[in-house]
Design a protein around this motif. Structure first.
Motif, short mmCIF file in Angstrom:
data_model
loop_
_atom_site.label_atom_id
_atom_site.label_comp_id
_atom_site.label_asym_id
_atom_site.label_seq_id
_atom_site.Cartn_x
_atom_site.Cartn_y
_atom_site.Cartn_z
N SER A 18 0.87 -1.44 -0.07
CA SER A 18 -0.47 0.00 -0.19
C SER A 18 1.01 1.48 0.05
O SER A 18 0.62 2.57 -0.21
CB SER A 18 -1.39 -0.13 0.65
OG SER A 18 -0.17 -0.32 2.52
N CYS A 19 1.87 1.39 0.56
CA CYS A 19 3.16 2.36 0.21
C CYS A 19 3.44 1.48 -1.07
O CYS A 19 4.13 1.23 -1.71
CB CYS A 19 4.09 1.82 1.42
SG CYS A 19 5.54 3.06 1.32
N PRO A 20 3.50 3.10 -1.70
CA PRO A 20 3.82 3.12 -3.47
C PRO A 20 5.78 2.99 -3.67
O PRO A 20 6.31 2.48 -4.21
CB PRO A 20 3.27 4.55 -3.97
CG PRO A 20 2.39 4.77 -2.66
CD PRO A 20 2.49 4.76 -1.94
N MET A 21 5.93 4.17 -2.97
CA MET A 21 7.63 3.74 -2.55
C MET A 21 7.86 2.01 -2.08
O MET A 21 9.31 1.82 -3.04
CB MET A 21 8.19 4.50 -1.45
CG MET A 21 10.32 5.16 -1.26
SD MET A 21 10.93 5.60 -0.49
CE MET A 21 9.59 5.28 1.15
N CYS A 22 7.38 1.87 -1.33
CA CYS A 22 7.70 0.40 -0.88
C CYS A 22 7.59 -0.86 -2.07
O CYS A 22 8.11 -1.60 -2.38
CB CYS A 22 7.38 -0.18 0.10
SG CYS A 22 6.41 1.16 1.97
N ALA A 23 6.56 -0.12 -2.83
CA ALA A 23 5.99 -1.49 -3.63
C ALA A 23 6.92 -1.82 -4.89
O ALA A 23 6.84 -1.87 -5.37
CB ALA A 23 4.44 -1.24 -4.13
N THR A 24 7.09 0.29 -5.87
CA THR A 24 7.97 0.11 -6.26
C THR A 24 9.08 -0.62 -6.29
O THR A 24 9.73 -1.31 -7.16
CB THR A 24 8.66 1.57 -6.65
OG1 THR A 24 7.26 2.39 -6.50
CG2 THR A 24 9.24 1.91 -7.78
N GLU A 25 10.06 -0.26 -4.92
CA GLU A 25 11.46 -0.54 -5.06
C GLU A 25 11.20 -2.14 -4.86
O GLU A 25 11.62 -2.52 -5.69
CB GLU A 25 11.63 -0.35 -3.26
CG GLU A 25 13.58 -0.98 -3.43
CD GLU A 25 13.52 -1.18 -1.83
OE1 GLU A 25 14.68 -0.32 -1.85
OE2 GLU A 25 12.78 -0.36 -0.59
N MET A 26 10.23 -3.26 -4.46
CA MET A 26 10.19 -4.66 -4.20
C MET A 26 9.82 -5.10 -5.81
O MET A 26 10.41 -5.85 -6.18
CB MET A 26 9.38 -5.09 -3.47
CG MET A 26 9.21 -4.91 -1.82
SD MET A 26 11.09 -5.90 -1.18
CE MET A 26 11.97 -4.40 -1.02
N HIS A 27 9.09 -4.12 -6.16
CA HIS A 27 9.26 -4.90 -8.15
C HIS A 27 10.30 -4.48 -8.74
O HIS A 27 10.10 -5.31 -9.57
CB HIS A 27 7.57 -3.80 -8.22
CG HIS A 27 6.44 -4.17 -7.91
ND1 HIS A 27 5.38 -3.58 -7.56
CD2 HIS A 27 6.05 -5.94 -6.82
CE1 HIS A 27 4.52 -4.79 -6.89
NE2 HIS A 27 4.81 -5.59 -6.78
N VAL A 28 10.81 -3.48 -8.92
CA VAL A 28 11.88 -2.97 -9.21
C VAL A 28 13.13 -4.89 -8.94
O VAL A 28 13.50 -5.01 -10.32
CB VAL A 28 12.84 -1.58 -9.11
CG1 VAL A 28 14.20 -1.85 -9.52
CG2 VAL A 28 11.79 -1.21 -9.99
N LEU A 29 13.62 -4.52 -7.62
CA LEU A 29 14.42 -5.89 -7.60
C LEU A 29 13.87 -7.62 -7.89
O LEU A 29 14.51 -7.88 -7.95
CB LEU A 29 13.88 -5.70 -5.90
CG LEU A 29 14.92 -4.57 -4.74
CD1 LEU A 29 15.14 -4.63 -3.41
CD2 LEU A 29 16.28 -4.65 -5.87
N LYS A 30 12.24 -7.96 -7.80
CA LYS A 30 11.99 -8.70 -7.99
C LYS A 30 12.21 -8.67 -10.21
O LYS A 30 12.41 -9.93 -10.59
CB LYS A 30 10.35 -9.23 -8.55
CG LYS A 30 9.78 -10.18 -8.52
CD LYS A 30 10.56 -11.59 -7.93
CE LYS A 30 9.48 -12.72 -8.85
NZ LYS A 30 10.55 -13.51 -8.07
N SER A 31 11.33 -7.73 -10.68
CA SER A 31 12.08 -7.56 -12.08
C SER A 31 13.88 -7.86 -12.52
O SER A 31 13.83 -8.30 -13.32
CB SER A 31 11.30 -6.32 -12.32
OG SER A 31 12.09 -5.08 -12.53
#
Length: 160
Positions: A18-31
């Motif tokens: 629900s935190c856009p910054m947290c979600a962005t970071e995790m999705h970039v790492l996963k990618s």
């Protein structure tokens, strides 16, 4: 460093999507996770299954306060240890080195809880866009090294 040395992958990361910054970071790492070393679990989701915490002193509130991760051995990591391991798994050695630096670790250890508490505000200030810009650039700058590291899977660590 040395936190990542004992990790048995996959590493399950419990984060606040629900935190856009947290979600962005995790999705970039996963990618960047070509070895499939990282599994992401959104602990903010209404359907989050708290049974994964049964018998542990960890509660959903804790997962929402600071990032947590569990490796395939069942060992738990919290805060900057999670970032160090995840960044290495994603082939971002230089940035992982910041999280694990003996010199910077005391400072980062004190700053991270503030960042975690203020993730929503920082996201509204544009930090989620900054994360998106910084993370891909880190690997582009050292493309050859990152590609070689990613080719080895979970960076020499076992996967169950």
């Amino acid at each position: 460093m040395s936190t990542a040395a004992a990790v048995l992958f996959p590493l399950t990361i419990f984060y606040d999507a629900s935190c856009p910054m947290c979600a962005t970071e995790m999705h970039v790492l996963k990618s960047r996770d070509t070895g499939n070393c990282l599994d992401l679990v959104d602990c903010s989701a209404p359907g989050f299954d708290e049974s994964v915490l049964a018998g542990l002193p960890i509660r959903r509130k804790d997962l929402m306060t600071l990032i947590h991760a569990r490796d395939a051995h069942g060992r738990w990591y919290v805060g900057i240890d999670v970032f160090e391991i995840a960044y290495r798994a994603a082939g971002l050695e230089m940035l992982a080195g910041v999280w694990g630096s003996r010199r910077l670790r005391p400072l980062v250890h004190r700053i991270y809880p503030w960042i975690a508490r203020n993730g929503q505000i920082l996201s509204h200030l544009g930090f989620n866009r900054l994360v998106r810009l910084v993370l891909p650039a880190a690997c582009r700058d050292h493309h050859g090294a990152c590609a070689r590291r990613r080719a080895s899977g979970c960076f020499g660590q076992a996967r169950q």
